[in-house]
Write a protein that holds these residues in place. Structure first.
Motif, PDB file in Angstrom:
ATOM      1  N   GLY A   1      31.003  77.910  28.150  1.00 11.57           N
ATOM      2  CA  GLY A   1      31.005  77.255  26.845  1.00 11.57           C
ATOM      3  C   GLY A   1      32.411  76.889  26.402  1.00 11.57           C
ATOM      4  O   GLY A   1      32.642  75.808  25.863  1.00 11.57           O
ATOM      5  N   LEU A   2      33.374  77.798  26.666  1.00 12.73           N
ATOM      6  CA  LEU A   2      34.772  77.503  26.340  1.00 12.73           C
ATOM      7  C   LEU A   2      35.290  76.346  27.186  1.00 12.73           C
ATOM      8  O   LEU A   2      36.035  75.495  26.706  1.00 12.73           O
ATOM      9  CB  LEU A   2      35.637  78.740  26.550  1.00 12.73           C
ATOM     10  CG  LEU A   2      35.441  79.866  25.537  1.00 12.73           C
ATOM     11  CD1 LEU A   2      36.136  81.136  26.007  1.00 12.73           C
ATOM     12  CD2 LEU A   2      35.941  79.444  24.169  1.00 12.73           C
ATOM     13  N   HIS A   3      34.876  76.319  28.442  1.00  6.77           N
ATOM     14  CA  HIS A   3      35.289  75.224  29.331  1.00  6.77           C
ATOM     15  C   HIS A   3      34.744  73.882  28.837  1.00  6.77           C
ATOM     16  O   HIS A   3      35.474  72.890  28.785  1.00  6.77           O
ATOM     17  CB  HIS A   3      34.816  75.500  30.756  1.00  6.77           C
ATOM     18  CG  HIS A   3      35.040  74.363  31.699  1.00  6.77           C
ATOM     19  ND1 HIS A   3      36.289  74.018  32.153  1.00  6.77           N
ATOM     20  CD2 HIS A   3      34.171  73.476  32.242  1.00  6.77           C
ATOM     21  CE1 HIS A   3      36.175  72.969  32.956  1.00  6.77           C
ATOM     22  NE2 HIS A   3      34.901  72.620  33.019  1.00  6.77           N
TER      23      HIS A   3
ATOM     24  N   GLY B   1      33.664  73.081  25.735  1.00  6.93           N
ATOM     25  CA  GLY B   1      34.073  72.704  24.388  1.00  6.93           C
ATOM     26  C   GLY B   1      35.558  72.685  24.138  1.00  6.93           C
ATOM     27  O   GLY B   1      36.020  72.013  23.226  1.00  6.93           O
TER      28      GLY B   1
ATOM     29  N   ALA C   1      32.163  73.715  21.367  1.00  5.58           N
ATOM     30  CA  ALA C   1      32.174  74.945  22.162  1.00  5.58           C
ATOM     31  C   ALA C   1      31.021  75.868  21.770  1.00  5.58           C
ATOM     32  O   ALA C   1      30.279  76.358  22.630  1.00  5.58           O
ATOM     33  CB  ALA C   1      33.509  75.665  22.008  1.00  5.58           C
TER      34      ALA C   1
ATOM     35  N   GLU D   1      27.513  74.055  22.585  1.00  8.22           N
ATOM     36  CA  GLU D   1      27.178  74.065  24.017  1.00  8.22           C
ATOM     37  C   GLU D   1      26.773  75.466  24.472  1.00  8.22           C
ATOM     38  O   GLU D   1      25.851  75.630  25.270  1.00  8.22           O
ATOM     39  CB  GLU D   1      28.376  73.575  24.848  1.00  8.22           C
ATOM     40  CG  GLU D   1      28.700  72.114  24.672  1.00  8.22           C
ATOM     41  CD  GLU D   1      27.684  71.173  25.304  1.00  8.22           C
ATOM     42  OE1 GLU D   1      26.872  71.614  26.136  1.00  8.22           O
ATOM     43  OE2 GLU D   1      27.706  69.986  24.954  1.00  8.22           O
ATOM     44  N   THR D   2      27.457  76.475  23.964  1.00  6.77           N
ATOM     45  CA  THR D   2      27.140  77.845  24.354  1.00  6.77           C
ATOM     46  C   THR D   2      25.767  78.260  23.841  1.00  6.77           C
ATOM     47  O   THR D   2      24.965  78.830  24.584  1.00  6.77           O
ATOM     48  CB  THR D   2      28.219  78.817  23.827  1.00  6.77           C
ATOM     49  OG1 THR D   2      29.499  78.381  24.293  1.00  6.77           O
ATOM     50  CG2 THR D   2      27.967  80.225  24.307  1.00  6.77           C
TER      51      THR D   2
ATOM     52  N   VAL E   1      32.228  82.931  21.405  1.00  7.53           N
ATOM     53  CA  VAL E   1      32.964  81.676  21.597  1.00  7.53           C
ATOM     54  C   VAL E   1      33.619  81.231  20.286  1.00  7.53           C
ATOM     55  O   VAL E   1      34.783  80.827  20.273  1.00  7.53           O
ATOM     56  CB  VAL E   1      32.035  80.573  22.164  1.00  7.53           C
ATOM     57  CG1 VAL E   1      32.685  79.210  22.068  1.00  7.53           C
ATOM     58  CG2 VAL E   1      31.676  80.886  23.596  1.00  7.53           C
TER      59      VAL E   1
ATOM     60  N   VAL F   1      37.668  80.697  19.967  1.00  5.11           N
ATOM     61  CA  VAL F   1      38.226  79.389  19.591  1.00  5.11           C
ATOM     62  C   VAL F   1      38.954  79.482  18.252  1.00  5.11           C
ATOM     63  O   VAL F   1      40.058  78.958  18.102  1.00  5.11           O
ATOM     64  CB  VAL F   1      37.122  78.304  19.554  1.00  5.11           C
ATOM     65  CG1 VAL F   1      37.653  77.002  18.977  1.00  5.11           C
ATOM     66  CG2 VAL F   1      36.560  78.072  20.944  1.00  5.11           C
TER      67      VAL F   1
END
Length: 105
Positions: free
Chosen positions: A18-20, A22, A29, A32-33, A47, A51
């Motif tokens: 998710g970090l990748h 977003g 982020a 998406e997660t 996440v 962030v």
């Protein structure tokens, strides 16, 4: 069903992915997660915290640290970001709890 203690491995993978996806875009982020659909209350919150802390620390470097360029001022960003995350989580929890209580009453 019940999850075993090893589901933390899956959560860690989802958080990293998710970090990748977003990056430092908070909404993307977290969105998406959560959309990955596995233990999304924990992974989304994790996440969001990561962030949020990263964005705060970058802002700190470009504002406060730019003015006071010492290691002490740079390292001060860590406890302040942790406190900021805790306060933000408490506020979000309180708002959501109140909304849920209104729906059930």
């Amino acid at each position: 069903g019940e999850q075993s203690h090893v589901h933390t491995n899956n959560n860690a993978c989802l958080v990293v992915f998710g970090l990748h996806l977003g990056g430092l875009d908070f909404t993307k982020a977290v969105g998406e997660t959560v959309a990955m659909g596995f233990d999304n209350d924990c992974t989304g919150a994790t996440v969001g915290s990561i962030v949020g802390a990263c964005v705060f620390r970058v802002a700190w470097v470009y504002t406060v640290f730019a003015r006071f360029q010492t290691l002490e001022w740079l390292l001060t960003s860590y406890p302040i970001s942790w406190l900021l995350i805790v306060v933000t989580d408490i506020i979000i929890f309180t708002v959501i709890k109140r909304k849920l209580m209104k729906k059930t009453c």
